[in-house]
Enzyme design. Sequence first.
Site, PDB file in Angstrom:
ATOM      1  N   ASP A  42      -9.358  13.793  -5.797  1.00  0.00           N
ATOM      2  CA  ASP A  42      -8.893  12.593  -5.116  1.00  0.00           C
ATOM      3  C   ASP A  42      -9.590  12.538  -3.736  1.00  0.00           C
ATOM      4  OD1 ASP A  42      -6.794  10.674  -4.270  1.00  0.00           O
ATOM      5  OD2 ASP A  42      -6.068  12.359  -3.094  1.00  0.00           O
ATOM      6  N   PHE A  43      -9.561  11.398  -3.066  1.00  0.00           N
ATOM      7  CA  PHE A  43     -10.248  11.292  -1.772  1.00  0.00           C
ATOM      8  C   PHE A  43      -9.268  11.458  -0.603  1.00  0.00           C
ATOM      9  CE2 PHE A  43     -12.058   8.856   1.791  1.00  0.00           C
ATOM     10  CZ  PHE A  43     -13.268   9.522   1.938  1.00  0.00           C
ATOM     11  N   ASP A  44      -8.472  10.414  -0.309  1.00  0.00           N
ATOM     12  CA  ASP A  44      -7.574  10.468   0.869  1.00  0.00           C
ATOM     13  C   ASP A  44      -6.488  11.525   0.690  1.00  0.00           C
ATOM     14  OD1 ASP A  44      -8.224   8.075   2.739  1.00  0.00           O
ATOM     15  OD2 ASP A  44      -8.281   7.220   0.725  1.00  0.00           O
ATOM     16  N   ASP A 104      -2.997  14.706  -4.071  1.00  0.00           N
ATOM     17  CA  ASP A 104      -1.884  14.907  -3.134  1.00  0.00           C
ATOM     18  C   ASP A 104      -0.767  13.891  -3.261  1.00  0.00           C
ATOM     19  OD1 ASP A 104      -3.561  12.792  -2.059  1.00  0.00           O
ATOM     20  OD2 ASP A 104      -2.316  12.942  -0.266  1.00  0.00           O
TER      21      ASP A 104
HETATM   22  O1  LIG Z   1      -6.422   8.106  -4.393  1.00  0.00           O
HETATM   23  P1  LIG Z   1      -6.766   8.317  -2.957  1.00  0.00           P
HETATM   24  O2  LIG Z   1      -8.213   8.558  -2.715  1.00  0.00           O
HETATM   25  O3  LIG Z   1      -5.914   9.379  -2.325  1.00  0.00           O
HETATM   26  O4  LIG Z   1      -6.363   6.953  -2.235  1.00  0.00           O
HETATM   27  C1  LIG Z   1      -4.966   6.629  -2.098  1.00  0.00           C
HETATM   28  C2  LIG Z   1      -4.787   5.613  -0.990  1.00  0.00           C
HETATM   29  O5  LIG Z   1      -5.365   6.206   0.183  1.00  0.00           O
HETATM   30  C3  LIG Z   1      -5.432   5.421   1.363  1.00  0.00           C
HETATM   31  O6  LIG Z   1      -4.166   5.403   1.982  1.00  0.00           O
HETATM   32  C4  LIG Z   1      -3.726   6.679   2.407  1.00  0.00           C
HETATM   33  O7  LIG Z   1      -4.689   7.239   3.342  1.00  0.00           O
HETATM   34  C5  LIG Z   1      -4.812   6.484   4.589  1.00  0.00           C
HETATM   35  C6  LIG Z   1      -5.935   7.117   5.399  1.00  0.00           C
HETATM   36  O8  LIG Z   1      -5.711   8.466   5.640  1.00  0.00           O
HETATM   37  C7  LIG Z   1      -3.460   6.516   5.317  1.00  0.00           C
HETATM   38  O9  LIG Z   1      -3.550   5.787   6.546  1.00  0.00           O
HETATM   39  C8  LIG Z   1      -2.384   5.889   4.403  1.00  0.00           C
HETATM   40  O10 LIG Z   1      -1.100   5.998   5.002  1.00  0.00           O
HETATM   41  C9  LIG Z   1      -2.353   6.601   3.040  1.00  0.00           C
HETATM   42  O11 LIG Z   1      -1.465   5.941   2.143  1.00  0.00           O
HETATM   43  C10 LIG Z   1      -5.981   4.040   1.105  1.00  0.00           C
HETATM   44  O12 LIG Z   1      -5.851   3.239   2.253  1.00  0.00           O
HETATM   45  C11 LIG Z   1      -5.378   3.372  -0.123  1.00  0.00           C
HETATM   46  O13 LIG Z   1      -6.101   2.191  -0.417  1.00  0.00           O
HETATM   47  C12 LIG Z   1      -5.509   4.319  -1.304  1.00  0.00           C
HETATM   48  O14 LIG Z   1      -4.943   3.723  -2.460  1.00  0.00           O
END
Ligand SMILES: O=P(O)(O)OC[C@H]1O[C@H](O[C@H]2O[C@H](CO)[C@@H](O)[C@H](O)[C@H]2O)[C@H](O)[C@@H](O)[C@@H]1O
Length: 259
Positions: A22-24, A201
Amino acid sequence: MTPEEAAQRLAADPGRTALCCDFDGTLAPIVDDPADSALPEGTREALWLLARRLGRVALVSGRPAGFLLERAAIEGIALYGLYGLEEAEADGTVRPHPDVAPWEDAVGEAKAWLATELDGHPGIVIEDKGRSVAVHWRHALDHARAELIVGVTVDTIAEATGLTAEPGKLVAELRPPVPVDKGDVVARVAADAAVVAYAGDDRGDIPAFAAARRRGGIAIGVDHGVETADEVRAACDVLLDGVAAFGTWLDGLAARLAP
Ligand SMILES: O=P(O)(O)OC[C@H]1O[C@H](O[C@H]2O[C@H](CO)[C@@H](O)[C@H](O)[C@H]2O)[C@H](O)[C@@H](O)[C@@H]1O
């Protein structure tokens, strides 16, 4: 399972091992503004090495594939966006799932509706993801209240448009109701692999953890304390304490596989 045992399993037959991340919140630290999210340089290098040592490495994210192309393009690593609704091609173009196109108008309607309805609510931020839309409340002073406002609004719009509402970390998303998730992507990426691992995560990662486990693989969770849902921890074989710890673990795996 310990992180060391997980690394040993991935290193046993590297050419037949698939690693999906996963990224974020897994590769990139959580930041207040989603636009500021970035891959740490050390993690980029570790992924570059792993792409040359493992059978397959893929990023499977809720972000649009175009975002991943901008922030996380690494030669040899496949990029899947919007929970499997988009895939980045080798030439840098994005291929959407064929069933997404009919939902373009509904997504447009949802974006306009959200903008009107949530305008004036401090700390609530709309993220236009192209083929879907997310609403964040990380900036809100009162998270519980903001979550309630966003939840009611998103549920109303989902019911009216037919879009699916999906929860995340201080975010709710509206996306086309195409029955594809990160688990489908992991199953596809790991189709020929002897060992598969998925690292994530958030709740959107649970189908991917399950897909890895169905193949006898490893579900690696990146723990963010109070922000980590209990069902995420329960879906994992091994837990690492935060993004930095996962980055260190990736480094160690890359070093273990070095010639
Ligand atoms: O599947 P992922 O790569 O984990 O993406 C999931 C969502 O991640 C992002 O939001 C999350 O990270 C942000 C930056 O750190 C944070 O500000 C936010 O509160 C988190 O929910 C992204 O903005 C979404 O579009 C993704 O779906």
